[in-house]
Design a protein around this motif. Sequence first.
Motif, PDB file in Angstrom:
ATOM      1  N   GLN A  39      49.887  51.284  31.856  1.00  0.00           N
ATOM      2  CA  GLN A  39      50.364  52.135  32.945  1.00  0.00           C
ATOM      3  C   GLN A  39      49.262  52.320  33.963  1.00  0.00           C
ATOM      4  N   PRO A  40      49.504  52.395  35.241  1.00  0.00           N
ATOM      5  CA  PRO A  40      50.826  52.426  35.860  1.00  0.00           C
ATOM      6  C   PRO A  40      51.529  51.069  35.859  1.00  0.00           C
ATOM      7  N   TRP A  41      50.787  49.985  35.564  1.00  0.00           N
ATOM      8  CA  TRP A  41      51.382  48.691  35.259  1.00  0.00           C
ATOM      9  C   TRP A  41      50.430  48.002  34.304  1.00  0.00           C
ATOM     10  N   GLU A  42      50.896  46.931  33.681  1.00  0.00           N
ATOM     11  CA  GLU A  42      50.091  46.266  32.667  1.00  0.00           C
ATOM     12  C   GLU A  42      48.941  45.488  33.316  1.00  0.00           C
ATOM     13  N   VAL A  43      47.749  45.745  32.813  1.00  0.00           N
ATOM     14  CA  VAL A  43      46.540  45.041  33.262  1.00  0.00           C
ATOM     15  C   VAL A  43      45.732  44.722  32.016  1.00  0.00           C
ATOM     16  N   ASP A  44      45.306  43.467  31.895  1.00  0.00           N
ATOM     17  CA  ASP A  44      44.380  43.062  30.844  1.00  0.00           C
ATOM     18  C   ASP A  44      43.413  42.072  31.485  1.00  0.00           C
ATOM     19  N   ALA A  45      42.235  42.560  31.821  1.00  0.00           N
ATOM     20  CA  ALA A  45      41.280  41.723  32.556  1.00  0.00           C
ATOM     21  C   ALA A  45      39.858  42.105  32.173  1.00  0.00           C
ATOM     22  N   PRO A  46      38.977  41.104  32.075  1.00  0.00           N
ATOM     23  CA  PRO A  46      37.571  41.433  31.827  1.00  0.00           C
ATOM     24  C   PRO A  46      36.949  42.121  33.047  1.00  0.00           C
ATOM     25  N   LEU A  47      35.932  42.895  32.776  1.00  0.00           N
ATOM     26  CA  LEU A  47      35.223  43.584  33.845  1.00  0.00           C
ATOM     27  C   LEU A  47      33.780  43.104  33.832  1.00  0.00           C
ATOM     28  N   ALA A  48      33.362  42.467  34.907  1.00  0.00           N
ATOM     29  CA  ALA A  48      32.009  41.923  34.984  1.00  0.00           C
ATOM     30  C   ALA A  48      30.973  43.037  34.848  1.00  0.00           C
ATOM     31  N   THR A  49      29.922  42.779  34.096  1.00  0.00           N
ATOM     32  CA  THR A  49      28.891  43.804  33.861  1.00  0.00           C
ATOM     33  C   THR A  49      27.494  43.298  34.162  1.00  0.00           C
ATOM     34  N   ARG A  50      27.351  42.176  34.804  1.00  0.00           N
ATOM     35  CA  ARG A  50      26.012  41.572  34.954  1.00  0.00           C
ATOM     36  C   ARG A  50      25.117  42.274  35.953  1.00  0.00           C
ATOM     37  N   ALA A  54      39.757  53.978  26.145  1.00  0.00           N
ATOM     38  CA  ALA A  54      38.378  53.828  26.634  1.00  0.00           C
ATOM     39  C   ALA A  54      37.881  52.498  26.101  1.00  0.00           C
ATOM     40  N   ILE A  55      37.718  51.536  27.004  1.00  0.00           N
ATOM     41  CA  ILE A  55      37.360  50.174  26.597  1.00  0.00           C
ATOM     42  C   ILE A  55      36.171  49.697  27.416  1.00  0.00           C
ATOM     43  N   GLU A  56      35.207  49.104  26.729  1.00  0.00           N
ATOM     44  CA  GLU A  56      33.998  48.618  27.395  1.00  0.00           C
ATOM     45  C   GLU A  56      34.213  47.216  27.949  1.00  0.00           C
ATOM     46  N   ALA A  57      33.797  47.021  29.203  1.00  0.00           N
ATOM     47  CA  ALA A  57      33.770  45.726  29.890  1.00  0.00           C
ATOM     48  C   ALA A  57      35.148  45.058  29.984  1.00  0.00           C
ATOM     49  N   ARG A  58      36.199  45.855  29.959  1.00  0.00           N
ATOM     50  CA  ARG A  58      37.551  45.302  30.059  1.00  0.00           C
ATOM     51  C   ARG A  58      38.495  46.387  30.566  1.00  0.00           C
ATOM     52  N   ILE A  59      39.471  45.960  31.354  1.00  0.00           N
ATOM     53  CA  ILE A  59      40.570  46.843  31.735  1.00  0.00           C
ATOM     54  C   ILE A  59      41.764  46.411  30.894  1.00  0.00           C
ATOM     55  N   ARG A  60      42.236  47.315  30.052  1.00  0.00           N
ATOM     56  CA  ARG A  60      43.408  47.011  29.227  1.00  0.00           C
ATOM     57  C   ARG A  60      44.288  48.260  29.206  1.00  0.00           C
ATOM     58  N   THR A  93      25.506  51.898  45.452  1.00  0.00           N
ATOM     59  CA  THR A  93      24.563  50.912  44.930  1.00  0.00           C
ATOM     60  C   THR A  93      25.290  49.571  44.774  1.00  0.00           C
ATOM     61  N   PRO A  94      24.546  48.465  44.681  1.00  0.00           N
ATOM     62  CA  PRO A  94      25.212  47.172  44.454  1.00  0.00           C
ATOM     63  C   PRO A  94      26.035  47.156  43.161  1.00  0.00           C
ATOM     64  N   ARG A  95      25.556  47.785  42.102  1.00  0.00           N
ATOM     65  CA  ARG A  95      26.314  47.820  40.838  1.00  0.00           C
ATOM     66  C   ARG A  95      27.645  48.550  41.049  1.00  0.00           C
ATOM     67  N   HIS A  96      27.590  49.687  41.703  1.00  0.00           N
ATOM     68  CA  HIS A  96      28.798  50.463  41.968  1.00  0.00           C
ATOM     69  C   HIS A  96      29.783  49.633  42.795  1.00  0.00           C
ATOM     70  N   SER A  97      29.317  49.045  43.870  1.00  0.00           N
ATOM     71  CA  SER A  97      30.184  48.232  44.736  1.00  0.00           C
ATOM     72  C   SER A  97      30.774  47.050  43.993  1.00  0.00           C
ATOM     73  N   SER A  98      29.976  46.411  43.144  1.00  0.00           N
ATOM     74  CA  SER A  98      30.462  45.262  42.381  1.00  0.00           C
ATOM     75  C   SER A  98      31.566  45.664  41.416  1.00  0.00           C
ATOM     76  N   MET A 129      34.735  46.283  43.371  1.00  0.00           N
ATOM     77  CA  MET A 129      35.361  45.011  43.786  1.00  0.00           C
ATOM     78  C   MET A 129      36.077  44.329  42.614  1.00  0.00           C
ATOM     79  N   HIS A 130      35.447  44.304  41.428  1.00  0.00           N
ATOM     80  CA  HIS A 130      36.076  43.670  40.266  1.00  0.00           C
ATOM     81  C   HIS A 130      37.350  44.408  39.848  1.00  0.00           C
ATOM     82  N   ILE A 131      37.307  45.726  39.844  1.00  0.00           N
ATOM     83  CA  ILE A 131      38.495  46.505  39.482  1.00  0.00           C
ATOM     84  C   ILE A 131      39.594  46.299  40.512  1.00  0.00           C
ATOM     85  N   CYS A 132      39.231  46.328  41.780  1.00  0.00           N
ATOM     86  CA  CYS A 132      40.197  46.111  42.859  1.00  0.00           C
ATOM     87  C   CYS A 132      40.867  44.747  42.705  1.00  0.00           C
TER      88      CYS A 132
END
Length: 182
Positions: A170-181, A161-167, A41-46, A49-52
């Motif tokens: 490990q395996p490396w440090e990531v702190d980024a918002p995750l688009a939910t629109r 377990a964090i909503e709308a964010r990758i924080r 679905t477009p939501r799944h693909s989006s 892409m944001h996580i990638c």
Amino acid sequence: MRLDQYPDGGEWTVSEIDEFPEDNHRREVVEGSLILRPAQTPRHSSLVMHICGALDRTRPEAFDVVHGMQIRFAENTALVPDLVAVRADCKPMTTTFFDPEDVVLAVEVVDDRSRFLDRVLKPAIYAAAGIPHFWRVESAGAVVHAHRLDPDKAEYLRMSAIEARIRVRQPWEVDAPLATRI
């Protein structure tokens, strides 16, 4: 090979599913049973892409991030995670699959059509194969469940377990918002 032709011996192999034409369906095989997945679905693909993008922007040079690549566990078992992070030196980037030992992170985005596969079956196979990290992203709410492998038990332990964010660290440090629109 055509889908209406049942394989000799009653079980599908990775080689047989590789012979299918490209048609926007994701084919996976688990212990010889074929799993045919519908188009995303477009939501799944989006979300994928944001996580990638977040992983690619923050990854150390020792890793590559790719989506839609097969992991081969055995001749009768191969899965296609939504994303994987692999060691950069594991295979040439012209490969069509990875071995489990190449993978440091498998990511699955769960939607209504993939709940059992992404929440139960795939994590069990990834853990049994020794993949160190697994993220399950629930498309409803964009909740990122980050797990790390307990190698003694061959199962995943939830780290966060964090909503709308990758924080994660490990395996490396990531702190980024995750688009939910979408």
